[in-house]
Motif scaffolding. Structure first.
Motif, PDB file in Angstrom:
ATOM      1  N   LEU A  12      25.642  36.782-113.452  1.00  0.00           N
ATOM      2  CA  LEU A  12      26.703  36.947-114.442  1.00  0.00           C
ATOM      3  C   LEU A  12      27.900  36.119-114.014  1.00  0.00           C
ATOM      4  N   GLU A  13      28.443  35.373-114.947  1.00  0.00           N
ATOM      5  CA  GLU A  13      29.611  34.552-114.655  1.00  0.00           C
ATOM      6  C   GLU A  13      30.609  34.672-115.794  1.00  0.00           C
ATOM      7  N   ASN A  14      31.870  34.711-115.448  1.00  0.00           N
ATOM      8  CA  ASN A  14      32.940  34.739-116.432  1.00  0.00           C
ATOM      9  C   ASN A  14      33.623  33.376-116.389  1.00  0.00           C
ATOM     10  N   ARG A  15      33.074  32.443-117.145  1.00  0.00           N
ATOM     11  CA  ARG A  15      33.575  31.062-117.191  1.00  0.00           C
ATOM     12  C   ARG A  15      33.550  30.579-118.622  1.00  0.00           C
ATOM     13  N   SER A  16      34.126  29.427-118.832  1.00  0.00           N
ATOM     14  CA  SER A  16      34.039  28.839-120.165  1.00  0.00           C
ATOM     15  C   SER A  16      32.581  28.452-120.429  1.00  0.00           C
ATOM     16  N   GLY A  17      32.193  28.513-121.702  1.00  0.00           N
ATOM     17  CA  GLY A  17      30.839  28.139-122.079  1.00  0.00           C
ATOM     18  C   GLY A  17      30.506  26.710-121.683  1.00  0.00           C
ATOM     19  N   ILE A  21      27.409  25.573-119.127  1.00  0.00           N
ATOM     20  CA  ILE A  21      26.385  24.600-119.496  1.00  0.00           C
ATOM     21  C   ILE A  21      26.350  23.462-118.481  1.00  0.00           C
ATOM     22  N   GLU A  22      27.519  22.983-118.082  1.00  0.00           N
ATOM     23  CA  GLU A  22      27.595  21.895-117.106  1.00  0.00           C
ATOM     24  C   GLU A  22      26.905  22.283-115.792  1.00  0.00           C
ATOM     25  N   LEU A  23      27.097  23.522-115.366  1.00  0.00           N
ATOM     26  CA  LEU A  23      26.537  23.974-114.092  1.00  0.00           C
ATOM     27  C   LEU A  23      25.050  24.337-114.152  1.00  0.00           C
ATOM     28  N   HIS A  24      24.603  24.853-115.304  1.00  0.00           N
ATOM     29  CA  HIS A  24      23.271  25.463-115.341  1.00  0.00           C
ATOM     30  C   HIS A  24      22.330  24.920-116.410  1.00  0.00           C
ATOM     31  N   ASP A  25      22.640  23.816-117.024  1.00  0.00           N
ATOM     32  CA  ASP A  25      21.808  23.305-118.123  1.00  0.00           C
ATOM     33  C   ASP A  25      20.526  22.677-117.605  1.00  0.00           C
ATOM     34  N   ARG A  26      19.490  23.490-117.582  1.00  0.00           N
ATOM     35  CA  ARG A  26      18.161  23.011-117.171  1.00  0.00           C
ATOM     36  C   ARG A  26      17.112  23.965-117.734  1.00  0.00           C
ATOM     37  N   PHE A  49      41.855  29.662-128.585  1.00  0.00           N
ATOM     38  CA  PHE A  49      40.641  28.891-128.849  1.00  0.00           C
ATOM     39  C   PHE A  49      40.745  28.326-130.254  1.00  0.00           C
ATOM     40  N   THR A  50      40.987  27.039-130.345  1.00  0.00           N
ATOM     41  CA  THR A  50      41.208  26.395-131.639  1.00  0.00           C
ATOM     42  C   THR A  50      39.889  26.026-132.308  1.00  0.00           C
ATOM     43  N   ILE A  51      39.978  25.601-133.541  1.00  0.00           N
ATOM     44  CA  ILE A  51      38.794  25.137-134.263  1.00  0.00           C
ATOM     45  C   ILE A  51      38.172  23.943-133.525  1.00  0.00           C
ATOM     46  N   LYS A  52      39.001  23.093-132.934  1.00  0.00           N
ATOM     47  CA  LYS A  52      38.474  21.946-132.174  1.00  0.00           C
ATOM     48  C   LYS A  52      37.745  22.408-130.911  1.00  0.00           C
ATOM     49  N   ASP A  53      38.249  23.469-130.299  1.00  0.00           N
ATOM     50  CA  ASP A  53      37.545  24.036-129.139  1.00  0.00           C
ATOM     51  C   ASP A  53      36.166  24.535-129.552  1.00  0.00           C
ATOM     52  N   HIS A  54      36.105  25.210-130.703  1.00  0.00           N
ATOM     53  CA  HIS A  54      34.815  25.678-131.216  1.00  0.00           C
ATOM     54  C   HIS A  54      33.890  24.506-131.512  1.00  0.00           C
ATOM     55  N   GLU A  55      34.410  23.483-132.169  1.00  0.00           N
ATOM     56  CA  GLU A  55      33.586  22.310-132.489  1.00  0.00           C
ATOM     57  C   GLU A  55      33.020  21.681-131.222  1.00  0.00           C
ATOM     58  N   SER A  56      33.841  21.556-130.190  1.00  0.00           N
ATOM     59  CA  SER A  56      33.380  20.973-128.921  1.00  0.00           C
ATOM     60  C   SER A  56      32.295  21.827-128.282  1.00  0.00           C
ATOM     61  N   LEU A  57      32.516  23.133-128.277  1.00  0.00           N
ATOM     62  CA  LEU A  57      31.538  24.035-127.683  1.00  0.00           C
ATOM     63  C   LEU A  57      30.207  23.954-128.419  1.00  0.00           C
ATOM     64  N   TYR A  58      30.236  24.070-129.746  1.00  0.00           N
ATOM     65  CA  TYR A  58      28.987  24.075-130.506  1.00  0.00           C
ATOM     66  C   TYR A  58      28.306  22.712-130.480  1.00  0.00           C
ATOM     67  N   SER A  59      29.063  21.646-130.419  1.00  0.00           N
ATOM     68  CA  SER A  59      28.472  20.312-130.298  1.00  0.00           C
ATOM     69  C   SER A  59      27.703  20.197-128.976  1.00  0.00           C
ATOM     70  N   ARG A  60      28.286  20.703-127.905  1.00  0.00           N
ATOM     71  CA  ARG A  60      27.619  20.641-126.603  1.00  0.00           C
ATOM     72  C   ARG A  60      26.412  21.575-126.541  1.00  0.00           C
ATOM     73  N   THR A  64      21.764  21.093-125.339  1.00  0.00           N
ATOM     74  CA  THR A  64      21.332  21.666-124.060  1.00  0.00           C
ATOM     75  C   THR A  64      19.838  21.504-123.813  1.00  0.00           C
ATOM     76  N   ASN A  65      19.486  21.564-122.543  1.00  0.00           N
ATOM     77  CA  ASN A  65      18.086  21.612-122.116  1.00  0.00           C
ATOM     78  C   ASN A  65      17.641  23.063-121.918  1.00  0.00           C
ATOM     79  N   CYS A  66      18.613  23.956-121.720  1.00  0.00           N
ATOM     80  CA  CYS A  66      18.304  25.360-121.446  1.00  0.00           C
ATOM     81  C   CYS A  66      18.216  26.154-122.749  1.00  0.00           C
ATOM     82  N   LEU A  67      17.861  27.423-122.622  1.00  0.00           N
ATOM     83  CA  LEU A  67      17.862  28.334-123.750  1.00  0.00           C
ATOM     84  C   LEU A  67      19.280  28.880-123.909  1.00  0.00           C
ATOM     85  N   VAL A  68      19.729  29.011-125.157  1.00  0.00           N
ATOM     86  CA  VAL A  68      21.097  29.475-125.418  1.00  0.00           C
ATOM     87  C   VAL A  68      21.076  30.560-126.482  1.00  0.00           C
TER      88      VAL A  68
END
Length: 131
Positions: A12-17, A21-26, A49-60, A64-68
């Motif tokens: 369990l981690e309390n970090r930004s999405g 993803i950067e740390l665990h995307d596999r 958390f702005t609309i642009k923050d949401h767009e960036s998160l969902y774009s990334r 992903t290579n992992c399950l989300v």
């Protein structure tokens, strides 16, 4: 003992999405993301958390290579950003603050929970299931 075994590899981690993803995307990793809700008039998240923050998160998330798995309320922007993902409806509940209005949380996944297999990119335009 069965519960301990089941959770022995849980992290369990309390970090930004984006950082998760950067740390665990596999392959073989499941990331659950509960971003700030994207709603008009939601004062508690408005400046965080702005609309642009949401767009960036969902774009990334889409790359992903992992399950989300992503939770949130029904929102057309999220349906657009996660087009083709499976979408499951949770039970309808009263809001915590007022107990006067109801909410229904949704869960979007880029994998089939029954099989654990990731949805192929080619399937993103065809598959959309709401249970």
């Amino acid at each position: 003992r069965a519960v301990a075994d089941r959770f022995s590899r849980l992290q369990l981690e309390n970090r930004s999405g984006l950082r998760l993803i950067e740390l665990h995307d596999r392959p073989g990793v499941l990331i659950y993301i509960d971003p700030p809700y994207l709603e008009v008039g939601e004062k508690s998240y408005k400046d965080l958390f702005t609309i642009k923050d949401h767009e960036s998160l969902y774009s990334r998330i889409r790359k992903t290579n992992c399950l989300v798995a992503v939770s949130g309320y029904d929102n057309q922007n999220i349906h657009t950003w996660l087009r083709g993902w499976l979408c499951f409806k949770g039970p309808i509940k009263f809001t915590h603050a007022t107990r006067k209005s109801v909410r229904q949380e949704l869960l979007w996944t880029n994998y089939d929970p029954d099989t654990g297999r990731k949805i192929k990119i080619a399937d993103f335009n065809r598959v959309r299931l709401i249970r």
